[in-house]
Write a protein that holds these residues in place. Structure first.
Motif, PDB file in Angstrom:
ATOM      1  N   SER A  39       0.867  -1.270  -0.245  1.00  0.00           N
ATOM      2  CA  SER A  39      -0.124   0.075   0.097  1.00  0.00           C
ATOM      3  C   SER A  39       1.017   1.117   0.055  1.00  0.00           C
ATOM      4  CB  SER A  39      -0.998  -0.104   1.140  1.00  0.00           C
ATOM      5  OG  SER A  39      -0.269   0.290   2.395  1.00  0.00           O
ATOM      6  N   VAL A  40       2.249   1.116   0.247  1.00  0.00           N
ATOM      7  CA  VAL A  40       2.791   2.400   0.309  1.00  0.00           C
ATOM      8  C   VAL A  40       4.061   2.108  -0.820  1.00  0.00           C
ATOM      9  CG1 VAL A  40       2.786   3.073   2.759  1.00  0.00           C
ATOM     10  CG2 VAL A  40       4.481   1.423   1.981  1.00  0.00           C
ATOM     11  N   CYS A  41       3.919   1.026  -1.390  1.00  0.00           N
ATOM     12  CA  CYS A  41       5.125   0.529  -2.470  1.00  0.00           C
ATOM     13  C   CYS A  41       4.829   1.787  -3.477  1.00  0.00           C
ATOM     14  CB  CYS A  41       4.994  -0.746  -2.906  1.00  0.00           C
ATOM     15  SG  CYS A  41       6.314  -0.981  -4.180  1.00  0.00           S
ATOM     16  N   ILE A  42       6.028   2.270  -4.265  1.00  0.00           N
ATOM     17  CA  ILE A  42       5.812   3.259  -5.247  1.00  0.00           C
ATOM     18  C   ILE A  42       6.492   2.378  -6.667  1.00  0.00           C
ATOM     19  CG2 ILE A  42       5.761   5.458  -3.991  1.00  0.00           C
ATOM     20  CD1 ILE A  42       8.836   5.501  -4.746  1.00  0.00           C
ATOM     21  N   GLY A  43       6.973   1.396  -6.436  1.00  0.00           N
ATOM     22  CA  GLY A  43       7.406   0.485  -7.664  1.00  0.00           C
ATOM     23  C   GLY A  43       8.675   0.849  -8.059  1.00  0.00           C
ATOM     24  N   ALA A  44       9.656   1.329  -7.388  1.00  0.00           N
ATOM     25  CA  ALA A  44      10.907   1.826  -7.698  1.00  0.00           C
ATOM     26  C   ALA A  44      11.816   0.560  -8.177  1.00  0.00           C
ATOM     27  CB  ALA A  44      11.548   2.476  -6.460  1.00  0.00           C
ATOM     28  N   SER A  80       1.203  -4.285 -12.030  1.00  0.00           N
ATOM     29  CA  SER A  80       1.190  -3.004 -11.191  1.00  0.00           C
ATOM     30  C   SER A  80       2.638  -2.368 -10.810  1.00  0.00           C
ATOM     31  CB  SER A  80       0.654  -3.238  -9.754  1.00  0.00           C
ATOM     32  OG  SER A  80       1.246  -4.125  -8.913  1.00  0.00           O
ATOM     33  N   GLY A  81       3.724  -3.423 -10.880  1.00  0.00           N
ATOM     34  CA  GLY A  81       4.966  -2.875 -10.819  1.00  0.00           C
ATOM     35  C   GLY A  81       5.595  -2.873  -9.251  1.00  0.00           C
ATOM     36  N   LEU A  82       4.487  -3.347  -8.373  1.00  0.00           N
ATOM     37  CA  LEU A  82       4.582  -3.090  -7.090  1.00  0.00           C
ATOM     38  C   LEU A  82       5.475  -4.425  -6.379  1.00  0.00           C
ATOM     39  CD1 LEU A  82       1.331  -1.949  -5.622  1.00  0.00           C
ATOM     40  CD2 LEU A  82       3.153  -0.800  -6.262  1.00  0.00           C
ATOM     41  N   VAL A  83       6.083  -4.326  -5.192  1.00  0.00           N
ATOM     42  CA  VAL A  83       6.856  -5.069  -4.670  1.00  0.00           C
ATOM     43  C   VAL A  83       6.076  -6.630  -4.465  1.00  0.00           C
ATOM     44  CG1 VAL A  83       6.449  -4.392  -2.404  1.00  0.00           C
ATOM     45  CG2 VAL A  83       8.533  -5.724  -2.865  1.00  0.00           C
ATOM     46  N   LYS A  84       6.866  -7.841  -4.663  1.00  0.00           N
ATOM     47  CA  LYS A  84       6.403  -9.041  -4.284  1.00  0.00           C
ATOM     48  C   LYS A  84       7.450  -9.583  -3.346  1.00  0.00           C
ATOM     49  CE  LYS A  84       5.778 -11.248  -8.340  1.00  0.00           C
ATOM     50  NZ  LYS A  84       5.221 -11.888  -9.188  1.00  0.00           N
ATOM     51  N   ARG A 115      18.724  -6.262   4.152  1.00  0.00           N
ATOM     52  CA  ARG A 115      19.049  -5.091   4.966  1.00  0.00           C
ATOM     53  C   ARG A 115      19.125  -4.056   4.106  1.00  0.00           C
ATOM     54  NH1 ARG A 115      22.228  -8.663   7.571  1.00  0.00           N
ATOM     55  NH2 ARG A 115      21.361  -9.385   9.799  1.00  0.00           N
ATOM     56  N   GLU A 116      19.992  -4.198   3.147  1.00  0.00           N
ATOM     57  CA  GLU A 116      20.348  -2.956   2.197  1.00  0.00           C
ATOM     58  C   GLU A 116      19.071  -2.675   1.391  1.00  0.00           C
ATOM     59  OE1 GLU A 116      23.039  -1.885  -1.608  1.00  0.00           O
ATOM     60  OE2 GLU A 116      23.473  -3.609  -0.636  1.00  0.00           O
ATOM     61  N   ALA A 117      18.270  -3.555   0.833  1.00  0.00           N
ATOM     62  CA  ALA A 117      17.010  -3.358   0.311  1.00  0.00           C
ATOM     63  C   ALA A 117      16.005  -2.511   1.341  1.00  0.00           C
ATOM     64  CB  ALA A 117      16.410  -4.687  -0.076  1.00  0.00           C
ATOM     65  N   ALA A 118      16.199  -2.961   2.421  1.00  0.00           N
ATOM     66  CA  ALA A 118      15.287  -2.078   3.131  1.00  0.00           C
ATOM     67  C   ALA A 118      15.667  -0.629   3.652  1.00  0.00           C
ATOM     68  CB  ALA A 118      15.018  -2.565   4.588  1.00  0.00           C
ATOM     69  N   ASP A 119      16.979  -0.591   3.642  1.00  0.00           N
ATOM     70  CA  ASP A 119      17.495   0.671   3.710  1.00  0.00           C
ATOM     71  C   ASP A 119      17.413   1.643   2.609  1.00  0.00           C
ATOM     72  OD1 ASP A 119      18.576   0.209   6.343  1.00  0.00           O
ATOM     73  OD2 ASP A 119      20.340  -0.384   5.650  1.00  0.00           O
ATOM     74  N   ILE A 120      17.434   1.000   1.397  1.00  0.00           N
ATOM     75  CA  ILE A 120      17.277   1.918   0.297  1.00  0.00           C
ATOM     76  C   ILE A 120      15.857   2.096  -0.337  1.00  0.00           C
ATOM     77  CG2 ILE A 120      19.639   1.615  -0.275  1.00  0.00           C
ATOM     78  CD1 ILE A 120      19.102  -0.345  -2.731  1.00  0.00           C
ATOM     79  N   CYS A 121      15.010   1.432   0.335  1.00  0.00           N
ATOM     80  CA  CYS A 121      13.529   1.533  -0.289  1.00  0.00           C
ATOM     81  C   CYS A 121      13.071   2.983  -0.064  1.00  0.00           C
ATOM     82  CB  CYS A 121      12.566   0.507   0.318  1.00  0.00           C
ATOM     83  SG  CYS A 121      11.001   0.583  -0.050  1.00  0.00           S
ATOM     84  N   PRO A 122      12.588   3.772  -1.239  1.00  0.00           N
ATOM     85  CA  PRO A 122      12.173   5.133  -1.029  1.00  0.00           C
ATOM     86  C   PRO A 122      10.911   5.221  -0.458  1.00  0.00           C
ATOM     87  CG  PRO A 122      12.117   4.531  -3.412  1.00  0.00           C
ATOM     88  CD  PRO A 122      12.921   3.248  -2.427  1.00  0.00           C
ATOM     89  N   SER A 123      10.235   4.210  -0.232  1.00  0.00           N
ATOM     90  CA  SER A 123       8.890   4.604   0.393  1.00  0.00           C
ATOM     91  C   SER A 123       8.862   3.806   1.587  1.00  0.00           C
ATOM     92  CB  SER A 123       7.765   3.822  -0.530  1.00  0.00           C
ATOM     93  OG  SER A 123       7.756   2.508  -0.538  1.00  0.00           O
ATOM     94  N   GLY A 124       9.867   3.012   2.063  1.00  0.00           N
ATOM     95  CA  GLY A 124       9.715   2.315   3.411  1.00  0.00           C
ATOM     96  C   GLY A 124       8.799   1.089   3.276  1.00  0.00           C
TER      97      GLY A 124
END
Length: 64
Positions: A8-13, A30-34, A49-58
């Motif tokens: 619901s907060v993913c922006i599909g980066a 949708s391009g959203l995270v799975k 850990r890195e993926a969580a850190d760099i996710c622009p939408s959290g």
């Protein structure tokens, strides 16, 4: 480790899928995270850990 993603907060980066492709992907429509592997092994921990850190939408989170 337990991995979650809030679509619901993913922006599909797609940074999560690029950083940890064994754990994350993007929905074709949708391009959203799975989350492919909600309980990845220790070898994937640093990438998660890195993926969580760099996710622009959290949207990506994990618990150890």
């Amino acid at each position: 480790m337990r991995v979650t993603a809030d679509r619901s907060v993913c922006i599909g980066a797609g940074l999560c899928a690029l950083t940890a492709p064994a754990v994350f992907d993007q929905d074709d429509d949708s391009g959203l995270v799975k989350v492919l592997d909600a309980e990845p092994d220790a070898a994937s921990a640093d990438a998660v850990r890195e993926a969580a850190d760099i996710c622009p939408s959290g949207a990506v989170a994990f618990t150890e």
